[in-house]
Design a protein around this motif. Structure first.
Motif, PDB file in Angstrom:
ATOM      1  N   LEU A 239      37.850  55.898  44.026  1.00 52.31           N
ATOM      2  CA  LEU A 239      39.165  55.473  44.508  1.00 52.31           C
ATOM      3  C   LEU A 239      39.655  54.244  43.756  1.00 52.31           C
ATOM      4  O   LEU A 239      38.880  53.351  43.417  1.00 52.31           O
ATOM      5  N   GLY A 240      40.961  54.193  43.501  1.00 54.89           N
ATOM      6  CA  GLY A 240      41.554  53.048  42.818  1.00 54.89           C
ATOM      7  C   GLY A 240      41.575  53.226  41.317  1.00 54.89           C
ATOM      8  O   GLY A 240      40.958  54.132  40.756  1.00 54.89           O
ATOM      9  N   GLU A 241      42.301  52.323  40.644  1.00 58.20           N
ATOM     10  CA  GLU A 241      42.429  52.385  39.191  1.00 58.20           C
ATOM     11  C   GLU A 241      41.415  51.500  38.476  1.00 58.20           C
ATOM     12  O   GLU A 241      41.304  51.549  37.258  1.00 58.20           O
ATOM     13  N   ASP A 242      40.694  50.663  39.222  1.00 59.27           N
ATOM     14  CA  ASP A 242      39.723  49.773  38.591  1.00 59.27           C
ATOM     15  C   ASP A 242      38.508  50.558  38.139  1.00 59.27           C
ATOM     16  O   ASP A 242      37.954  51.368  38.887  1.00 59.27           O
ATOM     17  N   MET A 243      38.067  50.313  36.906  1.00 60.33           N
ATOM     18  CA  MET A 243      36.899  50.983  36.342  1.00 60.33           C
ATOM     19  C   MET A 243      35.659  50.150  36.663  1.00 60.33           C
ATOM     20  O   MET A 243      35.296  49.241  35.918  1.00 60.33           O
ATOM     21  N   GLU A 244      35.018  50.456  37.762  1.00 60.35           N
ATOM     22  CA  GLU A 244      33.911  49.621  38.229  1.00 60.35           C
ATOM     23  C   GLU A 244      32.686  49.677  37.325  1.00 60.35           C
ATOM     24  O   GLU A 244      31.895  48.754  37.274  1.00 60.35           O
ATOM     25  N   ALA A 245      32.528  50.784  36.610  1.00 59.24           N
ATOM     26  CA  ALA A 245      31.290  50.967  35.850  1.00 59.24           C
ATOM     27  C   ALA A 245      31.398  50.586  34.379  1.00 59.24           C
ATOM     28  O   ALA A 245      30.569  50.961  33.582  1.00 59.24           O
TER      29      ALA A 245
ATOM     30  N   ASP B 225      30.893  48.868  30.981  1.00 61.02           N
ATOM     31  CA  ASP B 225      29.873  48.012  30.392  1.00 61.02           C
ATOM     32  C   ASP B 225      30.586  46.830  29.737  1.00 61.02           C
ATOM     33  O   ASP B 225      31.368  47.017  28.802  1.00 61.02           O
ATOM     34  N   PRO B 226      30.354  45.595  30.196  1.00 56.09           N
ATOM     35  CA  PRO B 226      31.084  44.438  29.664  1.00 56.09           C
ATOM     36  C   PRO B 226      30.820  44.171  28.193  1.00 56.09           C
ATOM     37  O   PRO B 226      31.580  43.467  27.547  1.00 56.09           O
ATOM     38  N   ASP B 227      29.731  44.717  27.640  1.00 53.10           N
ATOM     39  CA  ASP B 227      29.390  44.477  26.239  1.00 53.10           C
ATOM     40  C   ASP B 227      29.790  45.628  25.322  1.00 53.10           C
ATOM     41  O   ASP B 227      29.642  45.530  24.110  1.00 53.10           O
ATOM     42  N   GLU B 228      30.292  46.728  25.886  1.00 56.70           N
ATOM     43  CA  GLU B 228      30.653  47.878  25.065  1.00 56.70           C
ATOM     44  C   GLU B 228      32.019  47.668  24.425  1.00 56.70           C
ATOM     45  O   GLU B 228      32.980  47.306  25.087  1.00 56.70           O
TER      46      GLU B 228
ATOM     47  N   GLN C  53      46.741  51.400  29.583  1.00 56.77           N
ATOM     48  CA  GLN C  53      46.938  50.140  28.869  1.00 56.77           C
ATOM     49  C   GLN C  53      46.136  49.038  29.554  1.00 56.77           C
ATOM     50  O   GLN C  53      45.857  49.109  30.752  1.00 56.77           O
ATOM     51  N   ILE C  54      45.791  48.011  28.784  1.00 56.26           N
ATOM     52  CA  ILE C  54      45.041  46.887  29.327  1.00 56.26           C
ATOM     53  C   ILE C  54      45.658  45.587  28.807  1.00 56.26           C
ATOM     54  O   ILE C  54      46.091  45.504  27.650  1.00 56.26           O
ATOM     55  N   PHE C  55      45.726  44.589  29.665  1.00 59.10           N
ATOM     56  CA  PHE C  55      46.350  43.298  29.336  1.00 59.10           C
ATOM     57  C   PHE C  55      45.551  42.563  28.256  1.00 59.10           C
ATOM     58  O   PHE C  55      44.314  42.611  28.223  1.00 59.10           O
ATOM     59  N   ALA C  56      46.269  41.878  27.364  1.00 58.90           N
ATOM     60  CA  ALA C  56      45.635  41.082  26.310  1.00 58.90           C
ATOM     61  C   ALA C  56      46.359  39.745  26.167  1.00 58.90           C
ATOM     62  O   ALA C  56      47.594  39.694  26.258  1.00 58.90           O
ATOM     63  N   HIS C  57      45.602  38.674  25.957  1.00 59.20           N
ATOM     64  CA  HIS C  57      46.184  37.343  25.782  1.00 59.20           C
ATOM     65  C   HIS C  57      45.713  36.745  24.465  1.00 59.20           C
ATOM     66  O   HIS C  57      44.588  36.999  24.006  1.00 59.20           O
TER      67      HIS C  57
ATOM     68  N   VAL D  61      35.870  44.880  27.794  1.00 52.68           N
ATOM     69  CA  VAL D  61      36.648  44.865  29.032  1.00 52.68           C
ATOM     70  C   VAL D  61      36.108  43.791  29.975  1.00 52.68           C
ATOM     71  O   VAL D  61      34.926  43.812  30.334  1.00 52.68           O
ATOM     72  N   GLY D  62      36.964  42.836  30.331  1.00 51.91           N
ATOM     73  CA  GLY D  62      36.573  41.780  31.247  1.00 51.91           C
ATOM     74  C   GLY D  62      37.458  41.772  32.485  1.00 51.91           C
ATOM     75  O   GLY D  62      38.270  42.670  32.687  1.00 51.91           O
ATOM     76  N   THR D  63      37.309  40.750  33.315  1.00 52.84           N
ATOM     77  CA  THR D  63      38.089  40.638  34.549  1.00 52.84           C
ATOM     78  C   THR D  63      38.794  39.295  34.613  1.00 52.84           C
ATOM     79  O   THR D  63      38.187  38.250  34.346  1.00 52.84           O
ATOM     80  N   ASP D  64      40.072  39.313  34.943  1.00 49.04           N
ATOM     81  CA  ASP D  64      40.847  38.083  35.071  1.00 49.04           C
ATOM     82  C   ASP D  64      40.403  37.344  36.333  1.00 49.04           C
ATOM     83  O   ASP D  64      40.389  37.922  37.423  1.00 49.04           O
ATOM     84  N   THR D  65      40.055  36.073  36.195  1.00 54.35           N
ATOM     85  CA  THR D  65      39.527  35.302  37.330  1.00 54.35           C
ATOM     86  C   THR D  65      40.574  35.042  38.413  1.00 54.35           C
ATOM     87  O   THR D  65      40.237  34.848  39.575  1.00 54.35           O
ATOM     88  N   LYS D  66      41.868  35.064  38.042  1.00 53.71           N
ATOM     89  CA  LYS D  66      42.920  34.816  39.020  1.00 53.71           C
ATOM     90  C   LYS D  66      43.347  36.094  39.740  1.00 53.71           C
ATOM     91  O   LYS D  66      43.358  36.146  40.969  1.00 53.71           O
ATOM     92  N   SER D  67      43.689  37.125  38.957  1.00 48.83           N
ATOM     93  CA  SER D  67      44.225  38.352  39.559  1.00 48.83           C
ATOM     94  C   SER D  67      43.150  39.353  39.966  1.00 48.83           C
ATOM     95  O   SER D  67      43.384  40.223  40.805  1.00 48.83           O
ATOM     96  N   GLY D  68      41.969  39.233  39.341  1.00 53.71           N
ATOM     97  CA  GLY D  68      40.908  40.193  39.628  1.00 53.71           C
ATOM     98  C   GLY D  68      41.081  41.502  38.869  1.00 53.71           C
ATOM     99  O   GLY D  68      40.276  42.427  39.017  1.00 53.71           O
ATOM    100  N   LYS D  69      42.140  41.599  38.050  1.00 48.81           N
ATOM    101  CA  LYS D  69      42.390  42.817  37.272  1.00 48.81           C
ATOM    102  C   LYS D  69      41.667  42.762  35.931  1.00 48.81           C
ATOM    103  O   LYS D  69      41.309  41.692  35.442  1.00 48.81           O
ATOM    104  N   GLN D  70      41.488  43.935  35.342  1.00 46.84           N
ATOM    105  CA  GLN D  70      40.816  43.993  34.052  1.00 46.84           C
ATOM    106  C   GLN D  70      41.721  43.485  32.936  1.00 46.84           C
ATOM    107  O   GLN D  70      42.943  43.606  32.993  1.00 46.84           O
TER     108      GLN D  70
END
Length: 337
Positions: free
Chosen positions: A143-149, A151-154, A180-184, A208-217
């Motif tokens: 459920l949801g659009e977040d990719m829980e699995a 790999d942060p190093d892939e 699409q994924i956000f980039a700064h 792929v990481g997680t934004d500390t404020k929004s919690g989004k990828q």
């Protein structure tokens, strides 16, 4: 069965044919790359058909799914139909423009008997194939659009879909993630000056990481793989294909529909590589390929360096592209990227 298939390449804006014989690392018959496998390749020409094909194909990352030979990367979609009595339905994946069969038993978190997902529920899943029917289906549904699995190093691969110099941020289109994924700017490994962000179409590698404020990828450790070589300003990008859907001869302008991006681009007669005589222009339905650009006055997207036909005449044969296996036929040892 055919040992061939298709590779979906966001940089080319279309699919390209691939054959087993063009892989740098050979594999046995019947063991073709799973759908979703990320690849690097060069663009060549088939000596028989004269059409473009992938050559010098190299596997960048293989699917890590445990759901059989067609695991693929994770995609996002929406439940558009569910039959509680049969415990099955369909998910619509906008990124691929098609629907996938779903069965209640494939949800990572089981539903109670007699219950199931509501129509409109956002989910993410693995693209698989039914072993009996051979048809595509959704596996490991969550459920949801977040990719829980993730790999942060892939390392993932994608291209700049949008960039805002004023805010120093934008979005990367990634076929492996199916969205699409956000980039700064701060997440690029090689810093660049304010106002000189990457052009639309620039190919990137990232984690792929997680934004500390929004919690989004969000994209992290971003590295430029290849920059746009277009001379048409800061939004040159890679070449796309489309069809002329409107043209006004009096105003010498119209629109091109690009199915790969699902949107239309403004076109002006002056942007055709081979000029039309005065009073003439492209007919509606004409296939073209072009560079995605931005009008310097309005800031809106437009088509640049427009050429007739779908063939990309100016491809550098030695430039590496990135894509993923869209279709593979083991019997013919070929497919499409």
């Amino acid at each position: 069965a055919k040992a061939c298939g298709f590779i979906e390449c966001s940089h080319l804006g279309r699919q390209i044919f691939a054959h087993k014989s063009d892989f740098l690392e050979p594999f046995e018959d019947g063991f073709g790359p799973p759908v979703g496998t990320e690849l690097a390749f060069t663009v060549g020409t088939d000596t028989k058909s004269g059409k473009q094909r992938a050559e010098a194909i190299e596997v960048v990352s293989r699917s890590s799914s445990s759901h059989g030979p067609r695991g693929g990367g994770r995609l996002v979609g929406t439940v558009i139909d569910f039959n509680e009595r049969k415990a099955c339905g369909f998910i619509m994946c906008e990124a691929l423009g098609k629907k996938f069969f779903l069965h209640k038993s494939e949800f990572a978190e089981p539903f109670p008997d007699g219950e199931g997902p509501e129509v409109g529920t956002a989910v993410n899943f693995v693209q698989g194939v039914d072993t009996r029917s051979g048809r595509e289906r959704a596996l490991d549904i969550r459920l949801g659009e977040d990719m829980e699995a993730e790999d942060p190093d892939e390392r993932r691969f994608g291209w700049i879909y949008e960039w805002r110099d004023a805010k120093a941020c934008g979005f990367i289109e990634c076929s492996h993630l199916g969205r699409q994924i956000f980039a700064h700017k701060s997440d690029f490994l090689e810093p660049f000056e304010d106002g000189f962000g990457p052009p639309v179409g620039t190919e990137l590698a990232f984690t792929v990481g997680t934004d500390t404020k929004s919690g989004k990828q969000r994209a992290e450790a971003i590295e430029v793989v290849s920059r746009s070589s277009s001379s048409h300003g800061p939004r040159g990008g890679g070449r796309l294909v489309g069809t002329v859907i409107d043209f006004n001869e009096r105003k010498a302008c119209g629109f091109i529909m690009c199915e790969a991006l699902g949107k239309k681009f403004f076109l002006h007669k002056s942007e055709f590589a081979e000029p039309f005589p005065d009073g003439e222009g492209p007919e509606v339905g004409t296939a073209v390929n072009f560079v995605q650009g931005v009008d310097t006055r309005s800031g809106r997207e437009r088509a640049l360096d427009i050429r007739l036909g779908e063939d990309m005449e100016a491809e550098d044969p030695d430039e590496r592209r990135f894509g993923w296996i869209y279709e593979w036929r083991d019997a013919k040892a070929c497919g499409f990227i």
